[in-house]
Design a protein around this motif. Structure first.
Motif, PDB file in Angstrom:
ATOM      1  N   PHE A   1      -3.472  -7.855   0.137  1.00  0.00           N
ATOM      2  CA  PHE A   1      -2.155  -7.945   0.740  1.00  0.00           C
ATOM      3  C   PHE A   1      -1.466  -6.576   0.804  1.00  0.00           C
ATOM      4  O   PHE A   1      -1.613  -5.764  -0.104  1.00  0.00           O
ATOM      5  CB  PHE A   1      -1.269  -8.886  -0.085  1.00  0.00           C
ATOM      6  CG  PHE A   1      -1.854 -10.247  -0.309  1.00  0.00           C
ATOM      7  CD1 PHE A   1      -1.530 -11.302   0.526  1.00  0.00           C
ATOM      8  CD2 PHE A   1      -2.738 -10.481  -1.365  1.00  0.00           C
ATOM      9  CE1 PHE A   1      -2.072 -12.570   0.315  1.00  0.00           C
ATOM     10  CE2 PHE A   1      -3.279 -11.741  -1.586  1.00  0.00           C
ATOM     11  CZ  PHE A   1      -2.940 -12.794  -0.739  1.00  0.00           C
ATOM     12  N   MET A   2      -0.699  -6.373   1.878  1.00  0.00           N
ATOM     13  CA  MET A   2       0.112  -5.165   2.030  1.00  0.00           C
ATOM     14  C   MET A   2       1.444  -5.544   2.656  1.00  0.00           C
ATOM     15  O   MET A   2       1.485  -6.379   3.572  1.00  0.00           O
ATOM     16  CB  MET A   2      -0.585  -4.134   2.924  1.00  0.00           C
ATOM     17  CG  MET A   2      -1.878  -3.570   2.382  1.00  0.00           C
ATOM     18  SD  MET A   2      -1.677  -2.438   0.997  1.00  0.00           S
ATOM     19  CE  MET A   2      -1.080  -0.963   1.838  1.00  0.00           C
ATOM     20  N   VAL A   3       2.519  -4.948   2.176  1.00  0.00           N
ATOM     21  CA  VAL A   3       3.823  -5.157   2.784  1.00  0.00           C
ATOM     22  C   VAL A   3       3.923  -4.272   4.022  1.00  0.00           C
ATOM     23  O   VAL A   3       3.755  -3.053   3.948  1.00  0.00           O
ATOM     24  CB  VAL A   3       4.961  -4.818   1.801  1.00  0.00           C
ATOM     25  CG1 VAL A   3       6.320  -4.948   2.492  1.00  0.00           C
ATOM     26  CG2 VAL A   3       4.891  -5.719   0.567  1.00  0.00           C
TER      27      VAL A   3
ATOM     28  N   SER B   1     -11.515  11.833   4.589  1.00  0.00           N
ATOM     29  CA  SER B   1     -10.132  12.213   4.256  1.00  0.00           C
ATOM     30  C   SER B   1      -9.197  11.021   4.429  1.00  0.00           C
ATOM     31  O   SER B   1      -8.300  10.789   3.615  1.00  0.00           O
ATOM     32  CB  SER B   1      -9.666  13.377   5.136  1.00  0.00           C
ATOM     33  OG  SER B   1     -10.442  14.525   4.887  1.00  0.00           O
ATOM     34  N   LYS B   2      -9.417  10.272   5.507  1.00  0.00           N
ATOM     35  CA  LYS B   2      -8.619   9.076   5.741  1.00  0.00           C
ATOM     36  C   LYS B   2      -8.899   8.033   4.675  1.00  0.00           C
ATOM     37  O   LYS B   2      -7.988   7.337   4.205  1.00  0.00           O
ATOM     38  CB  LYS B   2      -8.947   8.512   7.128  1.00  0.00           C
ATOM     39  CG  LYS B   2      -8.108   7.313   7.534  1.00  0.00           C
ATOM     40  CD  LYS B   2      -6.654   7.666   7.719  1.00  0.00           C
ATOM     41  CE  LYS B   2      -5.866   6.485   8.279  1.00  0.00           C
ATOM     42  NZ  LYS B   2      -4.412   6.769   8.352  1.00  0.00           N
ATOM     43  N   ALA B   3     -10.154   7.914   4.259  1.00  0.00           N
ATOM     44  CA  ALA B   3     -10.522   6.962   3.210  1.00  0.00           C
ATOM     45  C   ALA B   3      -9.795   7.285   1.910  1.00  0.00           C
ATOM     46  O   ALA B   3      -9.246   6.395   1.246  1.00  0.00           O
ATOM     47  CB  ALA B   3     -12.029   6.979   2.987  1.00  0.00           C
TER      48      ALA B   3
ATOM     49  N   GLY C   1      -3.028   5.103  -1.085  1.00  0.00           N
ATOM     50  CA  GLY C   1      -1.979   4.187  -0.650  1.00  0.00           C
ATOM     51  C   GLY C   1      -2.106   2.814  -1.283  1.00  0.00           C
ATOM     52  O   GLY C   1      -1.102   2.205  -1.682  1.00  0.00           O
ATOM     53  N   PHE C   2      -3.335   2.321  -1.407  1.00  0.00           N
ATOM     54  CA  PHE C   2      -3.556   1.014  -2.045  1.00  0.00           C
ATOM     55  C   PHE C   2      -3.132   1.052  -3.520  1.00  0.00           C
ATOM     56  O   PHE C   2      -2.515   0.110  -4.022  1.00  0.00           O
ATOM     57  CB  PHE C   2      -5.031   0.615  -1.960  1.00  0.00           C
ATOM     58  CG  PHE C   2      -5.552   0.424  -0.558  1.00  0.00           C
ATOM     59  CD1 PHE C   2      -4.747  -0.057   0.458  1.00  0.00           C
ATOM     60  CD2 PHE C   2      -6.877   0.732  -0.253  1.00  0.00           C
ATOM     61  CE1 PHE C   2      -5.236  -0.232   1.748  1.00  0.00           C
ATOM     62  CE2 PHE C   2      -7.382   0.559   1.031  1.00  0.00           C
ATOM     63  CZ  PHE C   2      -6.563   0.078   2.038  1.00  0.00           C
TER      64      PHE C   2
ATOM     65  N   GLU D   1      -9.250  -3.597  -8.978  1.00  0.00           N
ATOM     66  CA  GLU D   1      -8.402  -2.512  -8.508  1.00  0.00           C
ATOM     67  C   GLU D   1      -9.296  -1.354  -8.067  1.00  0.00           C
ATOM     68  O   GLU D   1     -10.510  -1.359  -8.286  1.00  0.00           O
ATOM     69  CB  GLU D   1      -7.435  -2.077  -9.613  1.00  0.00           C
ATOM     70  CG  GLU D   1      -6.360  -3.122  -9.886  1.00  0.00           C
ATOM     71  CD  GLU D   1      -5.312  -2.640 -10.870  1.00  0.00           C
ATOM     72  OE1 GLU D   1      -5.518  -1.562 -11.513  1.00  0.00           O
ATOM     73  OE2 GLU D   1      -4.286  -3.321 -11.023  1.00  0.00           O
ATOM     74  N   TRP D   2      -8.676  -0.356  -7.451  1.00  0.00           N
ATOM     75  CA  TRP D   2      -9.426   0.788  -6.928  1.00  0.00           C
ATOM     76  C   TRP D   2      -9.678   1.836  -8.000  1.00  0.00           C
ATOM     77  O   TRP D   2      -8.924   1.974  -8.958  1.00  0.00           O
ATOM     78  CB  TRP D   2      -8.659   1.435  -5.772  1.00  0.00           C
ATOM     79  CG  TRP D   2      -8.604   0.569  -4.563  1.00  0.00           C
ATOM     80  CD1 TRP D   2      -7.685  -0.403  -4.295  1.00  0.00           C
ATOM     81  CD2 TRP D   2      -9.533   0.555  -3.486  1.00  0.00           C
ATOM     82  NE1 TRP D   2      -7.984  -1.019  -3.106  1.00  0.00           N
ATOM     83  CE2 TRP D   2      -9.106  -0.456  -2.585  1.00  0.00           C
ATOM     84  CE3 TRP D   2     -10.671   1.291  -3.179  1.00  0.00           C
ATOM     85  CZ2 TRP D   2      -9.776  -0.732  -1.401  1.00  0.00           C
ATOM     86  CZ3 TRP D   2     -11.344   1.008  -1.993  1.00  0.00           C
ATOM     87  CH2 TRP D   2     -10.899   0.007  -1.119  1.00  0.00           C
TER      88      TRP D   2
END
Length: 207
Positions: free
Chosen positions: A92-94, A55-57, A63-64, A24-25
């Motif tokens: 995976f992402m929905v 900032s995007k990172a 979000g993850f 996990e992150w």
């Protein structure tokens, strides 16, 4: 959150491969992830093809983490087992009602075989353990190496479509075919010579 001495940070392990850890992150991953998505060559076929800033990172990592809490799966960090170094991400992402599978690897590790190794074990985690019934992959058609890698490890061609004026190859894999076609076992047989070559290379470096 469970830590691991190989990582040097607190991060729960999702899966362990012969050479890698999927975890996990952790908020401490932001600088490594920013380096990954800040590389124009890595991002060439992602989104609009532009490099992204720190900032995007940070926003993407948040979000993850939120996605994992909501759905029970997400994009996961890929780390080296030996030193815990950040390699990239996979998972995976929905999106738009479907489960999208994808990932990317830091350019420093291109040619190491880490990308297919992470792919094989992430697919097993999602389809066999996380209850994902079907996953798709959308890859820019020009990125032939990437969609052919997906194909090699079990994702089947569905169609070619345009997204924002760019042709993409759509592939998919479902849990029933994953088991029926022994996708994981076939993946391991393909990975075996790759990991053995890497072990021999490392052994020679220490001679």
């Amino acid at each position: 959150m469970v830590g691991d001495s190989r990582l040097g940070i607190s991060a729960r392990i999702i899966a362990e491969t012969p050479r890698l850890l999927l975890t996990e992150w952790n908020k401490a991953d932001v600088h490594d992830y920013a380096q990954l998505i800040g590389d124009e060559r890595v991002m060439r076929y992602i989104g609009n093809g532009e490099a992204r800033n720190i900032s995007k990172a940070e926003a993407e990592i948040n979000g993850f983490i939120a996605h994992e809490a909501e759905h029970g799966f997400s994009r996961w960090v890929v780390r080296e087992q030996s030193h815990g170094r950040f390699v990239g991400m996979v998972g995976f992402m929905v999106r738009d009602g479907e489960v999208d599978f994808g990932g990317r690897v830091n350019r420093a590790f291109w040619g190491s075989g880490y990308a297919p190794e992470a792919l094989v074990y992430a697919l097993k985690e999602g389809l066999a353990k996380r209850g994902i019934g079907r996953a798709i992959a959308l890859t820019v058609e020009k990125n032939e190496r990437a969609w052919k890698l997906n194909e090699k490890f079990g994702l089947k061609y569905e169609n070619t479509l345009e997204i924002s004026g760019v042709k993409h190859v759509k592939q998919s894999i479902d849990a029933n075919k994953y088991w029926g076609e022994r996708v994981f076992e076939k993946g391991l047989s393909i990975l075996e010579p790759i990991t053995k070559r890497d072990e021999l290379r490392k052994a020679r470096l220490h001679e």
